[in-house]
Design a protein around this motif. Structure first.
Motif, short mmCIF file in Angstrom:
data_model
loop_
_atom_site.label_atom_id
_atom_site.label_comp_id
_atom_site.label_asym_id
_atom_site.label_seq_id
_atom_site.Cartn_x
_atom_site.Cartn_y
_atom_site.Cartn_z
N ILE A 141 0.84 -1.20 0.00
CA ILE A 141 0.00 0.00 0.00
C ILE A 141 0.88 1.25 0.00
O ILE A 141 0.65 2.19 -0.76
CB ILE A 141 -0.94 -0.01 1.23
N ALA A 162 1.30 4.05 -2.96
CA ALA A 162 1.08 5.47 -2.68
C ALA A 162 2.31 6.28 -3.12
O ALA A 162 2.19 7.32 -3.76
CB ALA A 162 0.81 5.68 -1.20
N ARG A 163 3.49 5.77 -2.78
CA ARG A 163 4.72 6.47 -3.14
C ARG A 163 4.88 6.49 -4.67
O ARG A 163 5.20 7.52 -5.24
CB ARG A 163 5.91 5.79 -2.48
N MET A 167 2.75 10.41 -4.02
CA MET A 167 2.42 11.06 -2.75
C MET A 167 3.73 11.38 -2.04
O MET A 167 4.68 10.59 -2.09
CB MET A 167 1.58 10.12 -1.87
N THR A 168 3.76 12.51 -1.35
CA THR A 168 4.96 12.85 -0.58
C THR A 168 4.96 12.02 0.70
O THR A 168 3.92 11.45 1.07
CB THR A 168 4.98 14.34 -0.21
N GLN A 180 2.27 13.13 2.97
CA GLN A 180 0.93 12.71 2.52
C GLN A 180 0.72 11.24 2.82
O GLN A 180 -0.37 10.83 3.22
CB GLN A 180 0.77 12.97 1.02
N LYS A 211 -2.36 10.65 5.07
CA LYS A 211 -3.53 10.18 4.30
C LYS A 211 -3.59 8.67 4.18
O LYS A 211 -4.62 8.13 3.76
CB LYS A 211 -3.50 10.80 2.91
N VAL A 212 -2.50 8.00 4.48
CA VAL A 212 -2.51 6.55 4.34
C VAL A 212 -2.21 5.86 5.67
O VAL A 212 -3.06 5.16 6.22
CB VAL A 212 -1.50 6.09 3.27
N PRO A 240 -4.67 7.04 8.93
CA PRO A 240 -6.05 6.51 8.85
C PRO A 240 -6.11 4.99 8.99
O PRO A 240 -7.01 4.46 9.64
CB PRO A 240 -6.52 6.94 7.46
N LEU A 241 -5.12 4.31 8.41
CA LEU A 241 -5.16 2.85 8.47
C LEU A 241 -4.79 2.35 9.87
O LEU A 241 -5.08 1.20 10.22
CB LEU A 241 -4.18 2.25 7.44
N PRO A 252 -12.19 4.49 9.81
CA PRO A 252 -12.64 4.77 8.45
C PRO A 252 -13.63 3.70 7.96
O PRO A 252 -13.43 2.51 8.21
CB PRO A 252 -11.34 4.71 7.63
N ILE A 266 8.66 13.35 -6.97
CA ILE A 266 7.22 13.41 -6.72
C ILE A 266 6.48 13.82 -8.01
O ILE A 266 5.52 13.18 -8.42
CB ILE A 266 6.91 14.41 -5.58
N HIS A 321 -9.07 2.30 2.99
CA HIS A 321 -9.94 3.24 3.70
C HIS A 321 -10.56 4.28 2.78
O HIS A 321 -11.30 5.13 3.23
CB HIS A 321 -9.16 3.92 4.82
#
Lengths: 211, 373
Positions: free
Chosen positions: A108, A112-113, A117-118, A121, A125-126, A129-130, A204, B71, B89
């Motif tokens: 995951i 995301a990377r 995503m920075t 982030q 954001k990951v 929440p998880l 979530p 990025i 999520h």
């Protein structure tokens, strides 16, 4: 028991209030320090080992011992009680948050990377929440432990429902003993229930569905 | 489009990728394949700077990517991995719109794009948009993964075994759909897999890697017919003849000089056809579908005023012309048939595939057939 509460209403309410204040401040402090510390530790590699070590060490020391160790430094009263409760409560919160963040599935994070995503982030954001369900499970443990440990504050003169238990034992006053014990248990159950609601509310939506 | 120049990646003393040179042209589908630990994934991850090379350089559209912000670079390159890459999520819509959101697209545009992409990968937007990844099946999640990689319509897509976690039936279905999708979107794709069949199915070129080096980089046809060395030959496997069949379309290989007869034609008419040198006669119904064939011996035994229907052998299997020879062979084996009819999209017979034709194809060097298409 009810009879006892009614006749000693003022005294009971003071003790109950002290108990709740002690627990809540310890939890508040433990949460506000434990969660940021866990996040920090998860991002700074050299903090990782000390945190894990501290966590494991902390869990193995009995609660009463922690309380006893606080007295020489902080005297008796509210301060050593709060310190002991704080030390006990911070561990599950810190450890759960830390391992939660660390254990977010690698795939995951990598996805995301890979999508651009920075690191910040990814954290906010990951990973966080998880981690919420695990984090709250830690909080739940902390709260239940703190509520019961608060009874031991009686030994340190911290004042709590533990006073009733202690007095009950010493004076062989069953009524008083039962009042202290049952109301502490009820408080623990109530706290657990409230955290349960919090867990429902904060988790979530997508994580509530079992895979 | 993408150029790797002497790229090396060293982890400690191990050279995961060793002096790799590759030039991937726009719209090309390049598959990196090899045993685990061969460096294929590392090679791919250097393209979006998830890993930086120890030596050598990588250029995208002529620009050295080491000078670019990783990025920003990653947001311009589609990235799809096995289905675990979806964020559990977030709703499907939020997952797909992840990069558009990072790029701060207006909400309305994000939503439109999500709907468009879901339709493109064959999922009903209204049904799936608000669901969560855990409510979807493996195949559905994989579609979402592909849609997400396509979100900002990046010219380049990196795909790391995206169909690896699927069961064989779903995987094959996804592969077929993905081929169709690629025909529409025409991306430059770098695709990592360890499945040779998958590689042959997709690739314009296959780069076979071992111990960090590219052993052979060639068209699937060349890999099968001219393996560079023993490693490639072993990696391709002993069933390379069968694999070759899966590269060739039925319509490219079929016998096209066929004649057709109707059941109510007379034997005399059939004989006339044979006399003119026709050797492949298919009997077709009024609707145009192939229904059978006739044998020459039967023809000679039958009086000329009788009808074709009386000697028609009513068993002929058909295969669609856009299938592969492997499919044709499957049909032949299943029906124990020496030859089968090839039908076009209107189910009309347009050719024949015979067992001798198949033998001829696997033994003849048709090296340039891919380019001729």
């Amino acid at each position: 028991m009810l009879q006892y509460i009614l006749t000693h209403q003022a005294e009971f309410m003071v003790l109950l209030r002290q108990h709740v204040i002690l627990t809540c401040s310890a939890i508040g402090l433990a949460t506000s320090i434990g969660i940021p510390l866990a996040i920090l530790a998860s991002r700074i590699p050299f903090l990782e080992r000390p945190v894990l070590l501290l966590g494991n060490l902390g869990q193995t020391i009995p609660s009463l011992v922690i309380l006893a160790l606080c007295i020489p430094f902080l005297g008796i009263g509210f301060a050593p009680s709060l310190a002991a409760l704080f030390l006990r409560a911070i561990l599950p919160i810190l450890m759960n948050t830390f391992t939660g963040i660390k254990n977010v599935e690698h795939g995951i994070i990598e996805a995301a990377r890979g999508m651009g995503m920075t690191e910040n982030q990814i954290l906010w954001k990951v990973q966080i929440p998880l981690t919420v369900p695990v984090m709250i499970a830690g909080l739940r443990t902390a709260v239940v432990q703190a509520v019961s440990l608060a009874t031991l504050a009686a030994f340190a003169g911290g004042g709590s429902l533990g006073d009733l238990i202690q007095q009950g034992i010493m004076m062989v006053d069953q009524e008083r003993l039962m009042t202290g014990a049952v109301s502490t248990a009820a408080l623990a159950l109530l706290a657990d229930f409230i955290i349960g609601l919090l867990q429902q509310w904060l988790t979530p939506q997508g994580l509530k569905i079992s895979a | 489009m993408i150029r790797l120049e002497n790229v090396t990646k060293q982890f400690g003393v191990v050279k995961a990728v060793d002096q790799v040179n590759l030039h991937i042209t726009p719209g090309e589908f390049l598959v990196l394949i090899g045993p685990s630990g061969c460096g294929k994934t590392t090679t791919m991850k250097m393209i979006n700077r998830l890993i930086d090379p120890s030596a050598g350089r990588i250029l995208i559209k002529g620009k050295d990517i080491s000078a670019e912000d990783p990025i920003q670079l990653r947001r311009q390159i589609g990235y799809a991995i096995q289905e675990i890459g979806l964020l559990p999520h977030m709703t499907i819509a939020d997952n797909i719109a992840l990069v558009p959101r990072l790029l701060k697209w207006p909400k309305k545009k994000q939503r439109q794009r999500v709907e468009e992409l879901l339709e493109m990968v064959g999922l009903d937007a209204a049904t799936f948009m608000h669901k969560y990844p855990r409510q979807l099946s493996g195949g559905q999640r994989q579609r979402v993964g592909v849609a997400r990689a396509l979100a900002v319509d990046p010219p380049i897509m990196l795909m790391d075994e995206p169909f690896g976690a699927l069961d064989p039936i779903t995987r094959e279905q996804m592969q077929d759909e993905f081929i169709k999708l690629q025909e529409q979107v025409k991306k430059t794709i770098v695709f990592v897999t360890h499945d040779m069949d998958e590689a042959l199915k997709f690739a314009d070129r296959v780069a076979i890697m071992n111990h960090g080096k590219i052993i052979q980089c060639d068209s699937p046809e060349m890999i099968l017919r001219r393996p560079a060395n023993k490693f490639v030959r072993d990696f391709v496997g002993s069933d390379h003849t069968l694999k070759q069949l899966s590269l060739i379309k039925v319509k490219e290989a079929m016998i096209t000089d066929i004649d057709t007869l109707h059941p109510d034609n007379t034997i005399a008419q059939a004989k006339e056809l044979f006399k003119r040198g026709s050797s492949n006669i298919v009997v077709v119904a009024k609707t145009g579908e192939a229904i059978g064939y006739i044998n020459r011996e039967d023809l000679n035994k039958t009086p000329e005023d009788r009808f074709v229907s009386e000697i028609t052998v009513n068993s002929i299997s058909t295969v669609a012309s856009d299938k592969t020879l492997k499919d044709a062979l499957t049909v032949m084996l299943k029906n124990d048939a020496g030859y089968i009819a090839v039908s076009d999209e209107n189910r009309k017979p347009v050719g024949l595939i015979t067992s001798s034709r198949l033998r001829q194809i696997v033994s003849e060097p048709r090296l340039n057939s891919r380019e001729e298409q």
